[in-house]
Design an enzyme around this catalytic site. Structure first.
Site, PDB file in Angstrom:
ATOM      1  N   ARG A  97     -14.962  -5.954  -0.209  1.00 14.15           N
ATOM      2  CA  ARG A  97     -14.343  -5.533   1.069  1.00 14.15           C
ATOM      3  C   ARG A  97     -13.699  -4.153   0.910  1.00 14.15           C
ATOM      4  O   ARG A  97     -13.020  -3.876  -0.070  1.00 14.15           O
ATOM      5  CB  ARG A  97     -13.291  -6.560   1.488  1.00 14.15           C
ATOM      6  CG  ARG A  97     -12.523  -6.212   2.780  1.00 14.15           C
ATOM      7  CD  ARG A  97     -11.198  -5.536   2.479  1.00 14.15           C
ATOM      8  NE  ARG A  97     -10.359  -5.398   3.685  1.00 14.15           N
ATOM      9  CZ  ARG A  97      -9.227  -4.723   3.724  1.00 14.15           C
ATOM     10  NH1 ARG A  97      -8.773  -4.139   2.630  1.00 14.15           N
ATOM     11  NH2 ARG A  97      -8.531  -4.640   4.815  1.00 14.15           N
ATOM     12  N   GLY A 126      -1.278  -1.238   6.730  1.00 14.09           N
ATOM     13  CA  GLY A 126      -1.364  -2.372   7.651  1.00 14.09           C
ATOM     14  C   GLY A 126      -2.721  -3.032   7.552  1.00 14.09           C
ATOM     15  O   GLY A 126      -3.459  -2.816   6.582  1.00 14.09           O
ATOM     16  N   THR A 158       0.862  -1.189   0.000  1.00 11.22           N
ATOM     17  CA  THR A 158       0.000   0.000   0.000  1.00 11.22           C
ATOM     18  C   THR A 158       0.899   1.241   0.000  1.00 11.22           C
ATOM     19  O   THR A 158       1.975   1.220   0.586  1.00 11.22           O
ATOM     20  CB  THR A 158      -0.870  -0.017   1.274  1.00 11.22           C
ATOM     21  OG1 THR A 158      -1.802  -1.071   1.140  1.00 11.22           O
ATOM     22  CG2 THR A 158      -1.587   1.299   1.519  1.00 11.22           C
ATOM     23  N   GLY A 188      -6.175  -3.399   7.631  1.00 11.67           N
ATOM     24  CA  GLY A 188      -7.186  -2.347   7.586  1.00 11.67           C
ATOM     25  C   GLY A 188      -8.300  -2.469   8.606  1.00 11.67           C
ATOM     26  O   GLY A 188      -8.765  -1.463   9.150  1.00 11.67           O
ATOM     27  N   GLY A 195     -11.185  -1.455   2.894  1.00 11.08           N
ATOM     28  CA  GLY A 195     -10.243  -1.345   4.014  1.00 11.08           C
ATOM     29  C   GLY A 195     -10.228   0.056   4.611  1.00 11.08           C
ATOM     30  O   GLY A 195     -11.143   0.859   4.404  1.00 11.08           O
TER      31      GLY A 195
HETATM   32  N1  ASP Z   1      -4.384  -1.021   4.854  1.00 15.12           N
HETATM   33  C1  ASP Z   1      -4.593  -1.737   3.633  1.00 15.12           C
HETATM   34  C2  ASP Z   1      -5.951  -2.410   3.681  1.00 15.12           C
HETATM   35  O1  ASP Z   1      -6.295  -2.974   4.691  1.00 15.12           O
HETATM   36  C3  ASP Z   1      -3.552  -2.770   3.348  1.00 15.12           C
HETATM   37  C4  ASP Z   1      -2.111  -2.375   3.626  1.00 15.12           C
HETATM   38  O2  ASP Z   1      -1.834  -1.275   4.035  1.00 15.12           O
HETATM   39  O3  ASP Z   1      -1.217  -3.228   3.434  1.00 15.12           O
HETATM   40  O4  ASP Z   1      -6.633  -2.424   2.698  1.00 15.12           O
END
Ligand code: ASP
Length: 331
Positions: free
Chosen positions: A226, A250, A198, A252, A228
């Site tokens: 879904r 991270g 991300t 989500g 996030g």
């Molecule tokens: N935060 C993002 C999500 O949950 C994923 C990520 O940051 O790696 O969609």
């Protein structure tokens, strides 16, 4: 002060003070600050090949330099954030735009948000499948619609109606991300590296304004539909000139449950603590205590940059007037 001469000079004095203050407020300040991330996760730098590390470093440097160019020339933090994120979205290295991960059903569904700290205007798109640069679609929602968030086909339609590039779904296919999905389908617990990447950016411009943005393909093997944290204002991104700008990466679901980006800004505001203390509290204590693996980048109103994560690693980098781009990959 009855004496008209004295009154005259007093009025001149007040006018002078007033105009000096006004000019000061409009003058660009010497400082700016720019920080980016390219995802957090439980990986160490040794898990990534040397060639790939080099490619990540080069792309992150390119993004930082493009953003810095804008800030140096008195451009806006919003332009800098969009420019940095677009460069990372166009690269297959990151889980955003071109390199987005696949849903369980084998589709790509992207989320993004952007926010400015001067008036807390924000825009977001969720679950888009055709817009080439979701961060620009988020900006268009903020600037050209009366809404804050659009989702799915409505968001794709809005982006194309507003002249943004849209592409067929095949544009987002990359062999590496497809194989990651296959790995997940064979072994749900498989490899942290498969879901990384991300992207996010926070900038402080010379006018003292903060902006933050985040863009993602989400998490490999997510259910279709879904959404996030990344497109949710106050979760993935947040900016307020009185406190800070933040972009998260991270897991989500945990970031949403802690309203993490806003919580950092609110902690600074309510408790009168610095950015590092607020980020540490939210990421190392609040998120960690409920099992949320995450990291974030932030800049406060004075230009102090922080990068905090409770995972093993986070792709991250920053640039300031006094330094060349600084980039870290792992710990
Ligand atoms: N935060 C993002 C999500 O949950 C994923 C990520 O940051 O790696 O969609």
């Amino acid at each position: 002060m009855r004496n008209p001469i004295k009154l005259f000079w007093f009025a001149i004095f007040v006018l002078l003070i007033f105009s000096t203050c006004q000019n000061k407020a409009e003058q660009p300040r010497p400082g700016y600050a720019l920080v980016i991330h390219g995802g957090s996760g439980n990986f160490s730098v040794d898990d990534i090949s040397i060639e790939k590390q080099k490619a990540y470093r080069e792309k992150m440097k390119e993004a930082l330099l493009a953003g810095e160019e804008i800030l140096k020339e008195n451009g806006s933090c919003l332009d800098a954030v969009e420019a940095c994120i677009r460069i990372m979205e166009d690269s297959p290295l990151f889980n955003a735009g071109k390199g987005s991960v696949f849903t369980h059903e084998g589709t790509n569904e992207m989320d993004a948000s952007i926010m400015v700290g001067s008036d807390r205007k924000a825009g977001a798109v969720a679950g888009v499948k055709h817009v080439k640069n979701p961060i620009s679609a988020a900006r268009a929602v903020m600037e050209k619609s009366k809404h804050v968030m659009l989702s799915g086909s409505g968001a794709d339609f809005f982006a194309s109606e507003n002249g943004l590039d849209t592409v067929g779904t095949e544009y987002f296919y990359t062999e590496e991300r497809w194989q990651s999905l296959q790995n997940f389908l064979q072994n749900e617990k498989k490899k942290e590296l498969d879901k990384l990447g991300t992207v996010g950016c926070v900038a402080l411009d010379k006018m003292g304004n903060l902006a933050a943005g985040t863009s993602t393909g989400g998490m490999t093997n997510k259910m279709f539909g879904r959404i996030g944290d990344s497109p949710i204002v106050g979760c993935g991104s947040y900016a307020d000139n009185n406190t800070c700008g933040i972009s998260f990466t991270g897991h989500g679901e945990y970031i949403i449950r802690t309203v993490a980006a806003h919580d950092i800004a609110a902690t600074m505001g309510y408790k009168n603590v610095d950015l590092k203390t607020a980020m540490t509290d939210v990421i190392m204590i609040k998120l960690k205590s409920i099992g949320g693996d995450a990291g974030a980048i932030g800049i406060d109103k004075n230009g102090d940059i922080e990068m905090v994560f409770n995972t093993k690693g986070m792709f991250r980098g920053y640039v300031k007037p006094e330094s060349a781009p600084v980039i870290f990959i792992g710990e």
